[in-house]
Design an enzyme around this catalytic site. Structure first.
Site, PDB file in Angstrom:
ATOM      1  N   ASP A  82     110.098  71.910 110.306  1.00 13.22           N
ATOM      2  CA  ASP A  82     111.150  73.014 109.224  1.00 13.22           C
ATOM      3  C   ASP A  82     112.659  71.881 109.093  1.00 13.22           C
ATOM      4  O   ASP A  82     113.175  71.645 109.910  1.00 13.22           O
ATOM      5  CB  ASP A  82     111.761  74.015 109.901  1.00 13.22           C
ATOM      6  CG  ASP A  82     111.821  74.221 111.711  1.00 13.22           C
ATOM      7  OD1 ASP A  82     111.603  73.550 112.535  1.00 13.22           O
ATOM      8  OD2 ASP A  82     113.200  74.920 111.636  1.00 13.22           O
ATOM      9  N   GLU A 175     111.531  74.918 114.247  1.00 16.96           N
ATOM     10  CA  GLU A 175     112.962  73.927 115.450  1.00 16.96           C
ATOM     11  C   GLU A 175     114.169  74.759 115.728  1.00 16.96           C
ATOM     12  O   GLU A 175     114.636  74.760 116.178  1.00 16.96           O
ATOM     13  CB  GLU A 175     112.269  73.247 115.926  1.00 16.96           C
ATOM     14  CG  GLU A 175     112.894  71.952 117.351  1.00 16.96           C
ATOM     15  CD  GLU A 175     114.552  71.396 116.375  1.00 16.96           C
ATOM     16  OE1 GLU A 175     114.799  70.965 117.881  1.00 16.96           O
ATOM     17  OE2 GLU A 175     114.861  71.992 114.843  1.00 16.96           O
TER      18      GLU A 175
END
Length: 331
Positions: A82, A175
């Site tokens: 991400d 994350e």
């Protein structure tokens, strides 16, 4: 050793896939777009010859590079898929600046990278630098890490003369919003030791991280017509600003370095009736992080004592712990 053009094309492919995580979502992955890169990597790992490729229901991608004759501990490599929700990660255009001459990089008419402001650029003089076009994130955090891991595995698969032990890889969602380990398939991952390939300079190896906590302060106001508001109105926006002003001076990221902890206000939004402030707290030592939480609790208590019970509430959520404490415990 590696084909630079192939590396660039692989990274560009990853960067052009939007993977912006969404803190407001309770799903895993938090954003549907994260599945696009997860599925792409799942298929790519199988295609280059990795074994036991898997895609979990929560969006984690794992695979195994089998040992080829060398006895060693099982080694893990981890990166996250991400990108930060603080800036757009959609419609990324990767720009390649070859043989960087140490000057100003013009990304667009309004956005430049100037070594006077970013002196670290000069460390890469003469090299190829990749940027976005200045309108979005590049996504190098951490698609560069993914690219490095996949390319290294592909190289080893193509060069069996390079003897190695078993390597396990994992690519995680979310994350950037503090949930990268929330559903990590630790038991099936099975590595004896693992490293996260994310950020830092070339050659840098980090053996510890911050302890991390997320905080949200919510302020409840009373809306009254401003012409009749005296002694009646309680402005939640003003409460939020007053609360923020109580944070210890000099303990923000722009004033700290190294192992110094900090309070970092991410956002403030709201109306007269309700306002929210989101922060992150960081400190390498757990005791110091706990003291930072206590400071926020005390600030909130002051607001409630001044403006009435329920005027302010605080929500704290731990994100991750300093890995150094686990390493020391293991030895």
């Amino acid at each position: 050793m590696f084909d630079e053009e192939a590396l660039f094309q692989r990274f560009r492919t990853y960067a052009e896939i939007e993977t912006t995580s969404d803190e407001s979502s309770a799903t895993s992955p938090s954003a549907a777009c994260e599945w696009d890169l997860a599925r792409h990597l799942f298929e790519e790992l199988k295609r280059i010859g990795m074994k036991e490729a898997a895609l979990t229901p929560e969006g984690y991608v794992t695979a195994v590079l089998p040992a080829n004759g060398k006895s060693a501990s099982v080694f893990g490599l981890i990166a996250h898929m991400d990108t930060s929700p603080e800036a757009s990660g959609a419609h990324v255009k990767v720009e390649r600046h070859e043989q960087y001459d140490g000057g100003v990089l013009m990304l667009n008419e309004k956005t430049v990278l100037d070594p006077k402001e970013f002196p670290e650029l000069l460390r890469y003089k003469g090299q190829t630098i990749l940027t976005s076009d200045g309108t979005t994130l590049l996504g190098g955090d951490d698609k560069a890490g993914i690219c490095a891991i996949v390319s290294a595995c592909e190289y080893l698969l193509c060069h069996p003369e390079r003897k190695h032990g078993e390597v396990r890889v994992a690519f995680t969602p979310d994350e950037e919003i503090g949930r990268g380990t929330a559903h990590f398939p630790l038991e099936s991952f099975g590595a004896d030791y693992a490293y996260t390939v994310d950020g830092g300079e070339l050659g840098e190896l980090s053996y510890e991280t911050f302890n991390a906590c997320g905080a949200k302060a919510v302020f409840h106001g009373v809306s009254v017509h401003p012409g009749e508001a005296k002694h009646k109105m309680r402005n939640a926006v003003a409460l939020a600003a007053e609360w923020l002003a109580m944070l210890p001076a000099g303990e923000r990221p722009e004033y700290t370095e190294g192992r110094e902890g900090f309070y970092h206000a991410l956002s403030i939004r709201g109306t007269v009736e309700e306002a929210e402030v989101e922060l992150i707290l960081r400190d390498h030592e757990e005791e110091k992080l706990d003291r930072r939480k206590d400071v926020l609790r005390a600030m909130t208590a002051v607001m409630n004592a001044k403006y009435g019970a329920g005027a302010a509430e605080l929500r704290l959520k731990d994100s991750y712990r300093n890995m150094r404490s686990y390493i020391l415990a293991a030895f």
